[in-house]
Design a protein around this motif. Structure first.
Motif, PDB file in Angstrom:
ATOM      1  N   VAL A 306       0.848  -1.187   0.000  1.00 18.27           N
ATOM      2  CA  VAL A 306       0.000   0.000   0.000  1.00 18.27           C
ATOM      3  C   VAL A 306       0.886   1.240   0.000  1.00 18.27           C
ATOM      4  CG1 VAL A 306      -1.800   1.278   1.211  1.00 18.27           C
ATOM      5  CG2 VAL A 306      -1.843  -1.218   1.185  1.00 18.27           C
ATOM      6  N   HIS A 307       0.831   1.979  -1.082  1.00 17.73           N
ATOM      7  CA  HIS A 307       1.603   3.213  -1.234  1.00 17.73           C
ATOM      8  C   HIS A 307       0.803   4.380  -0.665  1.00 17.73           C
ATOM      9  CE1 HIS A 307       3.607   6.531  -3.434  1.00 17.73           C
ATOM     10  NE2 HIS A 307       4.652   5.734  -3.431  1.00 17.73           N
ATOM     11  N   GLU A 308       1.473   5.475  -0.344  1.00 11.61           N
ATOM     12  CA  GLU A 308       0.787   6.647   0.178  1.00 11.61           C
ATOM     13  C   GLU A 308      -0.241   7.178  -0.811  1.00 11.61           C
ATOM     14  OE1 GLU A 308      -0.630   9.572   2.498  1.00 11.61           O
ATOM     15  OE2 GLU A 308       0.710   7.926   3.114  1.00 11.61           O
ATOM     16  N   GLN A 309       0.066   7.078  -2.116  1.00  5.32           N
ATOM     17  CA  GLN A 309      -0.895   7.533  -3.118  1.00  5.32           C
ATOM     18  C   GLN A 309      -2.144   6.663  -3.126  1.00  5.32           C
ATOM     19  OE1 GLN A 309      -1.190  10.160  -4.652  1.00  5.32           O
ATOM     20  NE2 GLN A 309      -2.565   9.809  -6.368  1.00  5.32           N
ATOM     21  N   ASP A 310      -2.001   5.361  -2.836  1.00  3.86           N
ATOM     22  CA  ASP A 310      -3.171   4.489  -2.707  1.00  3.86           C
ATOM     23  C   ASP A 310      -4.080   4.980  -1.574  1.00  3.86           C
ATOM     24  OD1 ASP A 310      -2.304   2.679  -4.741  1.00  3.86           O
ATOM     25  OD2 ASP A 310      -0.939   1.744  -3.296  1.00  3.86           O
ATOM     26  N   LEU A 311      -3.473   5.376  -0.474  1.00  2.15           N
ATOM     27  CA  LEU A 311      -4.253   5.875   0.656  1.00  2.15           C
ATOM     28  C   LEU A 311      -4.945   7.190   0.307  1.00  2.15           C
ATOM     29  CD1 LEU A 311      -1.732   5.151   3.558  1.00  2.15           C
ATOM     30  CD2 LEU A 311      -3.728   3.795   2.900  1.00  2.15           C
ATOM     31  N   GLN A 312      -4.258   8.047  -0.452  1.00  2.19           N
ATOM     32  CA  GLN A 312      -4.877   9.301  -0.870  1.00  2.19           C
ATOM     33  C   GLN A 312      -6.098   9.044  -1.750  1.00  2.19           C
ATOM     34  OE1 GLN A 312      -4.310  12.266   0.201  1.00  2.19           O
ATOM     35  NE2 GLN A 312      -2.446  11.897   1.353  1.00  2.19           N
ATOM     36  N   ILE A 313      -5.997   8.052  -2.641  1.00  2.00           N
ATOM     37  CA  ILE A 313      -7.141   7.709  -3.496  1.00  2.00           C
ATOM     38  C   ILE A 313      -8.280   7.148  -2.647  1.00  2.00           C
ATOM     39  CG2 ILE A 313      -7.917   6.248  -5.407  1.00  2.00           C
ATOM     40  CD1 ILE A 313      -5.041   6.337  -6.474  1.00  2.00           C
ATOM     41  N   ALA A 314      -7.937   6.314  -1.657  1.00  2.00           N
ATOM     42  CA  ALA A 314      -8.970   5.767  -0.768  1.00  2.00           C
ATOM     43  C   ALA A 314      -9.675   6.878  -0.003  1.00  2.00           C
ATOM     44  CB  ALA A 314      -8.342   4.767   0.201  1.00  2.00           C
ATOM     45  N   ALA A 327      -8.729  -4.013  -3.986  1.00  2.00           N
ATOM     46  CA  ALA A 327      -8.403  -5.117  -4.887  1.00  2.00           C
ATOM     47  C   ALA A 327      -6.891  -5.277  -4.958  1.00  2.00           C
ATOM     48  CB  ALA A 327      -8.986  -4.857  -6.281  1.00  2.00           C
ATOM     49  N   LEU A 328      -6.378  -6.371  -4.401  1.00  9.77           N
ATOM     50  CA  LEU A 328      -4.943  -6.645  -4.421  1.00  9.77           C
ATOM     51  C   LEU A 328      -4.613  -7.439  -5.672  1.00  9.77           C
ATOM     52  CD1 LEU A 328      -4.401  -7.608  -0.664  1.00  9.77           C
ATOM     53  CD2 LEU A 328      -4.390  -5.348  -1.727  1.00  9.77           C
ATOM     54  N   ASN A 329      -4.106  -6.773  -6.685  1.00  9.61           N
ATOM     55  CA  ASN A 329      -3.779  -7.412  -7.956  1.00  9.61           C
ATOM     56  C   ASN A 329      -2.346  -7.962  -7.923  1.00  9.61           C
ATOM     57  OD1 ASN A 329      -4.106  -8.266 -10.592  1.00  9.61           O
ATOM     58  ND2 ASN A 329      -3.534  -6.298 -11.463  1.00  9.61           N
ATOM     59  N   LYS A 330      -2.029  -8.800  -8.914  1.00  5.79           N
ATOM     60  CA  LYS A 330      -0.708  -9.437  -9.052  1.00  5.79           C
ATOM     61  C   LYS A 330      -0.389 -10.318  -7.847  1.00  5.79           C
ATOM     62  CE  LYS A 330       0.746  -5.408 -11.746  1.00  5.79           C
ATOM     63  NZ  LYS A 330       1.784  -4.384 -12.002  1.00  5.79           N
ATOM     64  N   TRP A 331      -1.439 -10.928  -7.274  1.00  7.81           N
ATOM     65  CA  TRP A 331      -1.280 -11.767  -6.087  1.00  7.81           C
ATOM     66  C   TRP A 331      -0.443 -13.005  -6.384  1.00  7.81           C
ATOM     67  CZ3 TRP A 331      -1.614 -10.361  -1.382  1.00  7.81           C
ATOM     68  CH2 TRP A 331      -1.807 -11.268  -0.332  1.00  7.81           C
ATOM     69  N   ASP A 332      -0.435 -13.441  -7.664  1.00 12.98           N
ATOM     70  CA  ASP A 332       0.343 -14.617  -8.038  1.00 12.98           C
ATOM     71  C   ASP A 332       1.842 -14.356  -7.945  1.00 12.98           C
ATOM     72  OD1 ASP A 332      -0.044 -12.775 -10.114  1.00 12.98           O
ATOM     73  OD2 ASP A 332       0.464 -14.241 -11.641  1.00 12.98           O
ATOM     74  N   ALA A 333       2.250 -13.086  -7.958  1.00  9.57           N
ATOM     75  CA  ALA A 333       3.673 -12.744  -7.896  1.00  9.57           C
ATOM     76  C   ALA A 333       4.149 -12.478  -6.469  1.00  9.57           C
ATOM     77  CB  ALA A 333       3.958 -11.522  -8.768  1.00  9.57           C
ATOM     78  N   VAL A 334       3.255 -12.576  -5.491  1.00 11.18           N
ATOM     79  CA  VAL A 334       3.622 -12.329  -4.092  1.00 11.18           C
ATOM     80  C   VAL A 334       4.209 -13.610  -3.503  1.00 11.18           C
ATOM     81  CG1 VAL A 334       2.753 -11.733  -1.804  1.00 11.18           C
ATOM     82  CG2 VAL A 334       1.879 -10.544  -3.823  1.00 11.18           C
ATOM     83  N   GLU A 335       5.386 -13.510  -2.902  1.00 12.36           N
ATOM     84  CA  GLU A 335       6.050 -14.696  -2.355  1.00 12.36           C
ATOM     85  C   GLU A 335       5.493 -15.075  -0.985  1.00 12.36           C
ATOM     86  OE1 GLU A 335      10.229 -13.999  -2.395  1.00 12.36           O
ATOM     87  OE2 GLU A 335      10.355 -13.895  -4.595  1.00 12.36           O
ATOM     88  N   ASP A 336       5.542 -14.163  -0.031  1.00 11.94           N
ATOM     89  CA  ASP A 336       5.027 -14.445   1.311  1.00 11.94           C
ATOM     90  C   ASP A 336       3.648 -13.790   1.441  1.00 11.94           C
ATOM     91  OD1 ASP A 336       4.503 -14.832   3.987  1.00 11.94           O
ATOM     92  OD2 ASP A 336       6.529 -14.312   4.656  1.00 11.94           O
ATOM     93  N   ARG A 337       2.601 -14.546   1.114  1.00 12.39           N
ATOM     94  CA  ARG A 337       1.259 -13.962   1.070  1.00 12.39           C
ATOM     95  C   ARG A 337       0.721 -13.636   2.463  1.00 12.39           C
ATOM     96  NH1 ARG A 337      -1.754 -17.521  -3.714  1.00 12.39           N
ATOM     97  NH2 ARG A 337      -0.235 -16.995  -5.361  1.00 12.39           N
ATOM     98  N   THR A 338       1.016 -14.478   3.440  1.00 10.81           N
ATOM     99  CA  THR A 338       0.525 -14.226   4.802  1.00 10.81           C
ATOM    100  C   THR A 338       1.105 -12.926   5.353  1.00 10.81           C
ATOM    101  OG1 THR A 338       0.333 -16.614   5.204  1.00 10.81           O
ATOM    102  CG2 THR A 338       0.356 -15.159   7.128  1.00 10.81           C
ATOM    103  N   LYS A 339       2.405 -12.743   5.178  1.00  9.70           N
ATOM    104  CA  LYS A 339       3.045 -11.528   5.660  1.00  9.70           C
ATOM    105  C   LYS A 339       2.534 -10.300   4.918  1.00  9.70           C
ATOM    106  CE  LYS A 339       7.591  -9.335   6.094  1.00  9.70           C
ATOM    107  NZ  LYS A 339       9.046  -9.476   5.815  1.00  9.70           N
ATOM    108  N   THR A 340       2.389 -10.426   3.585  1.00 11.69           N
ATOM    109  CA  THR A 340       1.923  -9.293   2.783  1.00 11.69           C
ATOM    110  C   THR A 340       0.509  -8.885   3.172  1.00 11.69           C
ATOM    111  OG1 THR A 340       3.327  -9.937   0.925  1.00 11.69           O
ATOM    112  CG2 THR A 340       1.472  -8.486   0.440  1.00 11.69           C
ATOM    113  N   ILE A 344      -0.579  -5.229   4.795  1.00  9.29           N
ATOM    114  CA  ILE A 344      -1.592  -4.390   4.164  1.00  9.29           C
ATOM    115  C   ILE A 344      -2.743  -4.122   5.122  1.00  9.29           C
ATOM    116  CG2 ILE A 344      -3.326  -4.324   2.310  1.00  9.29           C
ATOM    117  CD1 ILE A 344      -1.307  -5.774   0.533  1.00  9.29           C
ATOM    118  N   ALA A 345      -3.172  -5.168   5.860  1.00  5.59           N
ATOM    119  CA  ALA A 345      -4.271  -4.999   6.818  1.00  5.59           C
ATOM    120  C   ALA A 345      -3.890  -4.001   7.908  1.00  5.59           C
ATOM    121  CB  ALA A 345      -4.636  -6.348   7.431  1.00  5.59           C
ATOM    122  N   ASP A 346      -2.645  -4.066   8.395  1.00  6.37           N
ATOM    123  CA  ASP A 346      -2.201  -3.140   9.437  1.00  6.37           C
ATOM    124  C   ASP A 346      -2.166  -1.711   8.908  1.00  6.37           C
ATOM    125  OD1 ASP A 346      -1.926  -5.281  11.127  1.00  6.37           O
ATOM    126  OD2 ASP A 346       0.252  -5.473  10.859  1.00  6.37           O
TER     127      ASP A 346
END
Length: 478
Positions: A306-314, A327-340, A344-346
């Motif tokens: 989550v980039h600062e610009q994403d938060l500004q759009i939200a 919508a979390l896109n490119k999820w197939d390219a994420v290595e550690d999904r639990t950590k990611t 993001i939730a935090d």
């Protein structure tokens, strides 16, 4: 006399505007649909994706499609992908308006694509644009050499010749089917007396029509790829180049619950980085699409977090009062999904407290994995956005909330809060009545908003809480 109900867009005759770049296709498109819907600039190649609109030509509704400029280019290049998209639109047209620039004369590119159009077995009307002035009509006559019949001379920029063009379009379209009459719509309002007396406020049902969705996000987050995945076709131009989408493109699709209008928008960057006039127009079109939407899908590149610009759009989505899906896109390219997912939730919990409980969907628009979860989440967010809370239940909760945490003292005096009622949905909006209620501190307002969200299951949607103080009947008397 009852108004005629409009036909669904899929049932309307389709008119496609085609031609090489910078001949005035988008200007003509705006003239036909009656508003500035497509971005227009002197820069060639502004239009990259097909843009649809509905025009009413002498009382008849017509579906109009603006296309990217036809150019000879390798299929794997940007201009080659744009040409393929335009060619697909031509194959589905009931009538093609082949537009040329009369001032520039007939070019080899015009001749090449005119020959290609003759082989497509589609009705074609030759439109000579930019014919204003004395030499305009004479220049239009050169178009006879293209072998597409008599050209219709117009000036889309100045509005000249459009009446003749519309008449010619109607003459060449298939006969118009009969349409059922539309029902009269009822107007709805909430009276001041009903609110102040604490009466039950009956909110209107969701208006008919498609569910409107806007796909927003930073450049290169995968918005257009998501649009193509939802449609099941390569409708939008995609590629590794950032900022491919320049205009807001609306299309319609169906799920098991009904029709949905999805708008793909240009990427939103920081204001400080927006310098070009064309990009400013693209950003304005994106914000306008967001304002017209019911649900915003905020697409985030999950590999970048989550980039600062994403938060500004939200925050922009929340200020506009729209429901939101993360919508979390490119999820197939994420290595550690639990950590990611936890990171993001935090970040969302800390930075977007005003949208607590926002739905999060992880997927890969490129492969299609997980995309099937998106539209059900959108439908759920729309239901929450349209939620209505009965006044009785609302005030029972309100009494309990006051008992748990009494209103604070303001200037040494305690505020007397009487009751609360919901005055509208879309988003849920409540009015709180009480003596000097307008002085209620922000932290107590947040306490009430969080209580509303948790008690009545309103996750992720903006909640509006307005204050209205009661008048002292003896204040103006001696």
């Amino acid at each position: 006399m009852r108004p005629v109900a409009p036909l669904p867009a899929s049932d309307l005759p389709t008119v496609v505007i085609a031609g090489r770049p910078n001949v005035g296709k988008s200007t003509l498109f705006n003239r036909l649909v009656g508003r500035r819907q497509a971005i227009v600039a002197d820069t060639p190649g502004v239009t990259r994706d097909r843009k649809e609109g509905q025009a009413v030509l002498f009382g008849r509704a017509v579906r109009v499609i603006d296309t990217a400029g036809l150019e000879e280019a390798a299929p794997d290049t940007l201009y080659g992908r744009m040409r393929v998209s335009s060619e697909h639109a031509v194959t589905a047209a009931d009538l093609v308006l082949f537009c040329i620039d009369a001032r520039a004369g007939i070019t080899p590119v015009d001749a090449h694509f005119a020959a290609w159009l003759r082989r497509q077995n589609r009705p074609v009307m030759l439109v000579a644009n930019k014919t204003e002035g004395r030499e305009g009509a004479a220049a239009a006559m050169e178009a006879f050499s293209l072998g597409l019949g008599t050209p219709v001379a117009i000036s889309a920029e100045h509005g000249e010749g459009l009446s003749d063009l519309m008449s010619e379009i109607l003459d060449r379209l298939p006969p118009e089917p009969e349409s059922p009459a539309a029902e009269d719509e009822e107007e709805f309002f909430v009276s001041e007396e009903a609110m102040e007396e604490g009466q039950e406020v009956v909110l209107p049902p969701r208006p008919p029509g498609p569910l409107r969705i806007a796909i927003v996000g930073r450049p290169n987050a995968g918005k257009s790829t998501l649009m193509n995945c939802l449609l099941g076709e390569e409708r939008m131009i995609t590629g590794p180049e950032p900022g491919l989408t320049r205009d807001s493109i609306a299309v319609r699709l169906h799920d098991e619950h009904g029709e949905i209008e999805v708008v793909d928008t240009a990427g939103l960057r920081k204001k400080a980085r927006i310098a070009e006039h064309l990009e400013k127009m693209s950003v304005s079109a994106s914000i306008e699409a967001l304002k017209m939407a019911e649900v915003a899908i905020l697409v985030i590149d999950a590999t970048l977090g989550v980039h600062e610009q994403d938060l500004q759009i939200a925050r922009l989505i929340e200020r506009e009062g729209r429901a939101c899906i993360l919508a979390l896109n490119k999820w197939d390219a994420v290595e550690d999904r639990t950590k990611t997912r936890q990171e993001i939730a935090d970040r969302i919990e800390i930075s977007l407290a005003q949208m607590r409980g926002i739905p999060v969907v992880a997927f890969s628009a490129r492969t299609g994995a997980g995309v099937h979860k998106l539209l059900p989440a959108v439908r759920f967010a729309s239901e929450v956005w349209n939620a209505r809370v009965p006044t009785g239940e609302l005030n029972r909760w309100f009494s309990e909330a006051l008992e748990r945490h009494a209103p604070p003292l303001v200037n040494g005096r305690r505020l007397k809060l009487r009751y609360v009622t919901q005055v509208k949905s879309r988003p849920p909006t409540f009015v709180l009545f009480g003596t000097r209620a307008e002085l209620l501190p922000d932290d107590y307002r947040r306490y009430l908003v969080n209580g509303l969200r948790e008690t009545f299951s309103l996750p992720g949607t903006p909640i509006r809480l307005q204050m209205r103080g009661t008048k002292n009947p003896y204040a103006d008397k001696d």
